[in-house]
Design a protein around this motif. Structure first.
Motif, PDB file in Angstrom:
ATOM      1  N   PHE A 110       0.856  -1.186   0.000  1.00 25.62           N
ATOM      2  CA  PHE A 110       0.000   0.000   0.000  1.00 25.62           C
ATOM      3  C   PHE A 110       0.893   1.237   0.000  1.00 25.62           C
ATOM      4  O   PHE A 110       1.631   1.469   0.945  1.00 25.62           O
ATOM      5  N   ASP A 111       0.837   2.016  -1.064  1.00 29.49           N
ATOM      6  CA  ASP A 111       1.759   3.136  -1.226  1.00 29.49           C
ATOM      7  C   ASP A 111       0.977   4.357  -1.729  1.00 29.49           C
ATOM      8  O   ASP A 111       0.611   4.438  -2.901  1.00 29.49           O
ATOM      9  N   TRP A 112       0.732   5.297  -0.810  1.00 25.53           N
ATOM     10  CA  TRP A 112      -0.090   6.470  -1.156  1.00 25.53           C
ATOM     11  C   TRP A 112       0.432   7.198  -2.389  1.00 25.53           C
ATOM     12  O   TRP A 112      -0.328   7.544  -3.287  1.00 25.53           O
ATOM     13  N   ASP A 113       1.754   7.488  -2.411  1.00 28.90           N
ATOM     14  CA  ASP A 113       2.290   8.312  -3.494  1.00 28.90           C
ATOM     15  C   ASP A 113       2.113   7.627  -4.840  1.00 28.90           C
ATOM     16  O   ASP A 113       1.781   8.266  -5.829  1.00 28.90           O
ATOM     17  N   ARG A 114       2.330   6.318  -4.833  1.00 26.47           N
ATOM     18  CA  ARG A 114       2.203   5.603  -6.107  1.00 26.47           C
ATOM     19  C   ARG A 114       0.761   5.565  -6.589  1.00 26.47           C
ATOM     20  O   ARG A 114       0.479   5.786  -7.756  1.00 26.47           O
ATOM     21  N   MET A 115      -0.165   5.258  -5.686  1.00 30.16           N
ATOM     22  CA  MET A 115      -1.548   5.086  -6.146  1.00 30.16           C
ATOM     23  C   MET A 115      -2.195   6.408  -6.544  1.00 30.16           C
ATOM     24  O   MET A 115      -3.113   6.429  -7.345  1.00 30.16           O
ATOM     25  N   LEU A 116      -1.686   7.535  -5.978  1.00 27.94           N
ATOM     26  CA  LEU A 116      -2.292   8.830  -6.299  1.00 27.94           C
ATOM     27  C   LEU A 116      -1.565   9.566  -7.427  1.00 27.94           C
ATOM     28  O   LEU A 116      -1.933  10.678  -7.779  1.00 27.94           O
ATOM     29  N   ALA A 117      -0.543   8.929  -7.996  1.00 28.22           N
ATOM     30  CA  ALA A 117       0.213   9.587  -9.067  1.00 28.22           C
ATOM     31  C   ALA A 117      -0.654   9.732 -10.322  1.00 28.22           C
ATOM     32  O   ALA A 117      -1.490   8.881 -10.612  1.00 28.22           O
ATOM     33  N   PHE A 118      -0.436  10.829 -11.048  1.00 30.64           N
ATOM     34  CA  PHE A 118      -1.182  11.049 -12.294  1.00 30.64           C
ATOM     35  C   PHE A 118      -0.512  10.369 -13.481  1.00 30.64           C
ATOM     36  O   PHE A 118      -0.991  10.432 -14.590  1.00 30.64           O
ATOM     37  N   GLU A 119       0.643   9.773 -13.226  1.00 23.18           N
ATOM     38  CA  GLU A 119       1.356   9.032 -14.276  1.00 23.18           C
ATOM     39  C   GLU A 119       1.436   7.579 -13.858  1.00 23.18           C
ATOM     40  O   GLU A 119       1.529   7.281 -12.670  1.00 23.18           O
ATOM     41  N   GLY A 120       1.448   6.691 -14.837  1.00 23.19           N
ATOM     42  CA  GLY A 120       1.603   5.269 -14.526  1.00 23.19           C
ATOM     43  C   GLY A 120       0.265   4.568 -14.436  1.00 23.19           C
ATOM     44  O   GLY A 120      -0.782   5.153 -14.723  1.00 23.19           O
ATOM     45  N   ASP A 121       0.323   3.321 -14.023  1.00 27.00           N
ATOM     46  CA  ASP A 121      -0.867   2.479 -14.008  1.00 27.00           C
ATOM     47  C   ASP A 121      -1.682   2.757 -12.738  1.00 27.00           C
ATOM     48  O   ASP A 121      -1.682   1.976 -11.800  1.00 27.00           O
ATOM     49  N   THR A 122      -2.366   3.902 -12.732  1.00 31.03           N
ATOM     50  CA  THR A 122      -3.107   4.325 -11.534  1.00 31.03           C
ATOM     51  C   THR A 122      -4.529   4.751 -11.899  1.00 31.03           C
ATOM     52  O   THR A 122      -4.817   5.055 -13.065  1.00 31.03           O
ATOM     53  N   GLY A 123      -5.374   4.808 -10.907  1.00 35.71           N
ATOM     54  CA  GLY A 123      -6.723   5.318 -11.099  1.00 35.71           C
ATOM     55  C   GLY A 123      -6.714   6.747 -11.629  1.00 35.71           C
ATOM     56  O   GLY A 123      -7.348   7.053 -12.641  1.00 35.71           O
ATOM     57  N   PRO A 124      -5.979   7.666 -10.958  1.00 34.12           N
ATOM     58  CA  PRO A 124      -5.962   9.050 -11.432  1.00 34.12           C
ATOM     59  C   PRO A 124      -5.509   9.197 -12.892  1.00 34.12           C
ATOM     60  O   PRO A 124      -6.024  10.050 -13.610  1.00 34.12           O
ATOM     61  N   TYR A 125      -4.574   8.364 -13.330  1.00 35.36           N
ATOM     62  CA  TYR A 125      -4.126   8.450 -14.726  1.00 35.36           C
ATOM     63  C   TYR A 125      -5.284   8.157 -15.680  1.00 35.36           C
ATOM     64  O   TYR A 125      -5.493   8.865 -16.666  1.00 35.36           O
ATOM     65  N   LEU A 126      -6.046   7.125 -15.377  1.00 35.24           N
ATOM     66  CA  LEU A 126      -7.176   6.763 -16.239  1.00 35.24           C
ATOM     67  C   LEU A 126      -8.263   7.828 -16.164  1.00 35.24           C
ATOM     68  O   LEU A 126      -8.853   8.209 -17.180  1.00 35.24           O
ATOM     69  N   GLN A 127      -8.529   8.320 -14.967  1.00 34.44           N
ATOM     70  CA  GLN A 127      -9.544   9.366 -14.818  1.00 34.44           C
ATOM     71  C   GLN A 127      -9.116  10.630 -15.559  1.00 34.44           C
ATOM     72  O   GLN A 127      -9.925  11.298 -16.192  1.00 34.44           O
ATOM     73  N   TYR A 128      -7.827  10.915 -15.504  1.00 41.47           N
ATOM     74  CA  TYR A 128      -7.325  12.095 -16.186  1.00 41.47           C
ATOM     75  C   TYR A 128      -7.429  11.943 -17.703  1.00 41.47           C
ATOM     76  O   TYR A 128      -7.810  12.883 -18.413  1.00 41.47           O
ATOM     77  N   ALA A 129      -7.111  10.731 -18.209  1.00 41.15           N
ATOM     78  CA  ALA A 129      -7.231  10.489 -19.655  1.00 41.15           C
ATOM     79  C   ALA A 129      -8.672  10.740 -20.098  1.00 41.15           C
ATOM     80  O   ALA A 129      -8.927  11.383 -21.125  1.00 41.15           O
ATOM     81  N   HIS A 130      -9.617  10.282 -19.304  1.00 40.28           N
ATOM     82  CA  HIS A 130     -11.028  10.493 -19.629  1.00 40.28           C
ATOM     83  C   HIS A 130     -11.378  11.984 -19.601  1.00 40.28           C
ATOM     84  O   HIS A 130     -11.986  12.510 -20.534  1.00 40.28           O
ATOM     85  N   ALA A 131     -10.973  12.672 -18.533  1.00 38.92           N
ATOM     86  CA  ALA A 131     -11.308  14.093 -18.392  1.00 38.92           C
ATOM     87  C   ALA A 131     -10.681  14.909 -19.524  1.00 38.92           C
ATOM     88  O   ALA A 131     -11.264  15.884 -20.006  1.00 38.92           O
ATOM     89  N   ARG A 132      -9.490  14.495 -19.958  1.00 39.91           N
ATOM     90  CA  ARG A 132      -8.816  15.219 -21.024  1.00 39.91           C
ATOM     91  C   ARG A 132      -9.624  15.133 -22.327  1.00 39.91           C
ATOM     92  O   ARG A 132      -9.770  16.104 -23.052  1.00 39.91           O
ATOM     93  N   ILE A 133     -10.162  13.961 -22.610  1.00 41.69           N
ATOM     94  CA  ILE A 133     -10.975  13.820 -23.822  1.00 41.69           C
ATOM     95  C   ILE A 133     -12.245  14.650 -23.688  1.00 41.69           C
ATOM     96  O   ILE A 133     -12.667  15.328 -24.617  1.00 41.69           O
ATOM     97  N   ARG A 134     -12.837  14.616 -22.497  1.00 42.22           N
ATOM     98  CA  ARG A 134     -14.054  15.403 -22.307  1.00 42.22           C
ATOM     99  C   ARG A 134     -13.765  16.890 -22.511  1.00 42.22           C
ATOM    100  O   ARG A 134     -14.617  17.621 -23.004  1.00 42.22           O
ATOM    101  N   SER A 135     -12.561  17.309 -22.149  1.00 35.95           N
ATOM    102  CA  SER A 135     -12.249  18.723 -22.339  1.00 35.95           C
ATOM    103  C   SER A 135     -12.072  19.047 -23.824  1.00 35.95           C
ATOM    104  O   SER A 135     -12.382  20.141 -24.268  1.00 35.95           O
ATOM    105  N   ILE A 136     -11.616  18.075 -24.604  1.00 35.06           N
ATOM    106  CA  ILE A 136     -11.550  18.290 -26.058  1.00 35.06           C
ATOM    107  C   ILE A 136     -12.957  18.571 -26.581  1.00 35.06           C
ATOM    108  O   ILE A 136     -13.190  19.486 -27.377  1.00 35.06           O
ATOM    109  N   PHE A 137     -13.927  17.806 -26.085  1.00 37.85           N
ATOM    110  CA  PHE A 137     -15.291  17.992 -26.568  1.00 37.85           C
ATOM    111  C   PHE A 137     -15.901  19.301 -26.084  1.00 37.85           C
ATOM    112  O   PHE A 137     -16.676  19.918 -26.798  1.00 37.85           O
ATOM    113  N   ARG A 138     -15.516  19.718 -24.881  1.00 39.03           N
ATOM    114  CA  ARG A 138     -16.004  21.023 -24.414  1.00 39.03           C
ATOM    115  C   ARG A 138     -15.468  22.128 -25.318  1.00 39.03           C
ATOM    116  O   ARG A 138     -16.183  23.037 -25.703  1.00 39.03           O
ATOM    117  N   ARG A 139     -14.179  21.977 -25.673  1.00 36.02           N
ATOM    118  CA  ARG A 139     -13.598  22.994 -26.554  1.00 36.02           C
ATOM    119  C   ARG A 139     -14.222  22.934 -27.942  1.00 36.02           C
ATOM    120  O   ARG A 139     -14.499  23.948 -28.558  1.00 36.02           O
TER     121      ARG A 139
END
Ligand code: ARG
Length: 590
Positions: free
Chosen positions: A444-473
């Motif tokens: 269990f490693d807080w820094d690793r799991m919360l990183a925006f890079e790598g195989d993490t939840g935030p990375y996947l959520q960010y990839a999704h949000a980034r596409i949604r922002s393309i559509f907003r634009r």
């Protein structure tokens, strides 16, 4: 739309069957081609022929011309397969316009009972219960999405001899004080204090024993006090479930006490079938194949010498109930690895008794431990076992700081910011748990799991949000909204626009998208959410590469821009749906 991998596998199977019925083509995604077929090597050994000759025969007979551009033998006898652009374009277009993203409901739905979470009354939930809850929740979502009938069962530990001591302790404390302590979520101190009295005080022990007898004989006042303990604990578990955002409700609780009235008939039935053996006063079954360290046969104790029934009897009654009353065809036990032998023995005895019939599959969906940074069992700094609510609150606090550090979307209101921090924090904890092969221990490693890079939840959520922002634009006409704070609704792209896959990164993204049904099918079959995680990570990576090389809104031509919007939009939909099947939210902006 049949899944591309399944279609390819079926065509290859036909070719392999001609050489040796049932031989496995061993189809794998490949870096050099789209897919690689490795089965010729094993088959060659089996048939005593050169591997390349087998591979040549597969290439000659497999009907792949309508899907493939190139099918060729390479190396010692691999077959490389490159799908044709026309085929990919057509499949991606189908997927983009399909509300179910190419996921077909299974033709014959199963009734799947999922046994998960299962905390114990008046005891703090530990990280093992967290794993069970998170993995079980995802399996329920995945199986349900594939069209199976899912029955969630929370096998809460709410019965048995410890309740004598717990009820006596409740009386000693006074009901009001006890309720106060339990409702504050102080389950551990309550349990430990009861335990201390039990260990230190012979009079207390005797009272506890008499209380167990009263409980089992249905004494109304004892049952009322038992209910107080159960209700207070469940209220606390519900708090944890709400923080986690899982599907479990109070209707899913099917605690051990539910099976209590069914236990005598379990013993009777086993006796009638000639399976019961008296061993030092205890009633046991000896399923073949289970032995202890010394090689002696191992008993499953159904009724102890003091006539009391144990955990095993309850699980046997429970299997019978699931098959007979619920009509289960598949039963998943999402339970930690230390209980492997208990469950295997229960399954074996249930088979011997005919309760687990032909056509009903019971599976131990086992998982490993969560370790601290010292690679020992996870503890708090003070050395106590980690309290789950604290862990979840800490996840959200840390996610909130990570957002600030990273620089968050300026347009987020304060309420949205809090909601996103929650989605990120809880999502990170869940993803860290789900993305590992579940049978392995993980750190269990807080820094690793919360990183925006790598195989993490935030990375996947960010990839999704980034596409949604393309559509907003895109919806705002390609320029940022004039007034800061104006929310422009991201329009659903025209998913019917023609797709072209000229750039290799577009093609790679298309192949990745088409892998979705196969990944979901594998996760369901093996009861392994990590297969879905691995797929979503691969898809996000394919998207990241695509987005680096292929401008979307600034694409040179309108047709290219629209095609890329279809690819990006379909990626966002798969990410959002995939994350939701893991029980993870996908915020629109972060
Ligand atoms: N309550 C048990 C524990 O905390 C888990 C129960 C698992 N399910 C079952 N059917 N045995 O260890």
């Amino acid at each position: 739309m049949p899944d591309v991998t399944a279609l390819l596998a079926a065509r290859l199977q036909a070719a392999f069957d001609r050489l040796s019925p049932g031989a496995d083509p061993v189809l794998r995604p490949s870096d050099r081609a789209d897919f690689q077929v490795n089965g010729a090597l094993a088959l060659a050994k089996q048939l005593g022929r050169p591997p390349r000759a087998i591979a040549d025969a597969v290439v000659a007979t497999a009907e792949l011309s309508d899907m493939c551009e190139r099918v060729e033998v390479s190396g010692p006898g691999f077959v490389n397969i490159v799908l044709s652009e026309e085929f990919l374009v057509q499949r991606v277009a189908e997927m983009a316009t399909d509300p179910r993203l190419g996921i077909e409901a299974v033709p014959v739905p199963e009734v799947v009972v999922v046994d998960y979470s299962a905390p114990n009354v008046a005891k703090e939930m530990h990280v093992g219960h967290l794993r069970s809850t998170v993995i079980g929740d995802s399996l329920c979502r995945i199986l349900g999405h594939l069209g199976h009938r899912v029955v969630r069962e929370n096998h809460v530990g709410d019965w048995g001899t410890p309740f004598g001591m717990l009820i006596e302790h409740l009386n000693d404390l006074g009901e009001a004080t006890a309720v106060h302590e339990l409702s504050a979520g102080d389950l551990n101190s309550f349990y430990q204090a009861a335990r201390r009295s039990f260990d230190a005080d012979e009079v207390f022990r005797e009272r506890s024993r008499r209380r167990v007898v009263l409980l089992q004989s249905g004494d109304p006042e004892t049952l009322r006090l038992w209910r107080v303990l159960v209700d207070q604990s469940i209220a606390y578990f519900d708090e944890v479930y709400a923080k986690l955002g899982v599907l479990l409700t109070d209707d899913d609780i099917r605690g051990e006490s539910f099976y209590n009235p069914l236990l005598p008939s379990v013993v009777e039935d086993l006796r009638a079938k000639g399976l019961l053996v008296e061993d030092e006063g205890a009633r046991c079954v000896f399923p073949p194949g289970f032995t202890n360290r010394h090689g002696d046969p191992l008993p499953l104790i159904v009724q102890k010498s003091d006539e009391g029934y144990g955990y095993a009897a309850t699980d046997l009654a429970c299997i019978r109930d699931r098959v007979d009353r619920l009509g289960a065809t598949r039963i998943l036990y999402v339970v930690g690895s230390p209980q492997a032998q208990h469950l295997e023995m229960c399954f074996a005895v249930a088979k011997m008794a005919g309760w687990l019939r032909e056509g009903v599959e019971a599976e131990h969906v086992s998982f490993g431990h969560i370790l601290g940074s010292d690679h020992k069992m996870l503890r708090t700094r003070a050395g106590a076992s980690t309290k789950l609510v604290d862990l979840l609150d800490e996840a959200v606090t840390r996610a909130s700081s990570a957002m600030t550090e990273r620089g968050r979307d300026e347009d987020l209101s304060e309420a949205e910011r809090i909601a996103v921090a929650r989605a990120l924090g809880i999502g990170a904890v869940k993803y860290a748990d789900l993305s590992n092969d579940r049978t392995r221990d993980y750190v269990f490693d807080w820094d690793r799991m919360l990183a925006f890079e790598g195989d993490t939840g935030p990375y996947l959520q960010y990839a999704h949000a980034r596409i949604r922002s393309i559509f907003r634009r895109a919806a705002a006409g390609g320029t940022p909204p004039a007034e800061a704070g104006t929310v422009v609704d991201a329009e659903v792209p025209d998913s019917t626009a023609p797709v072209s896959l000229a750039a290799p990164q577009e093609r790679a993204l298309a192949v990745a998208l088409l892998g979705y049904p196969a990944a979901l099918g594998a996760a369901a079959k093996d009861a392994e959410p990590s297969k879905l995680c691995a797929y979503l990570y691969e898809l996000s990576s394919a998207f990241t590469t695509f987005y680096e090389h292929c401008p979307v809104l600034r694409a040179p031509e309108r047709a290219t821009r629209e095609s890329r919007l279809v690819l990006a939009g379909t990626t966002a939909r798969v990410l959002r749906e995939g994350l939701s099947l893991l029980g993870i939210e996908a915020p629109e902006r972060m």
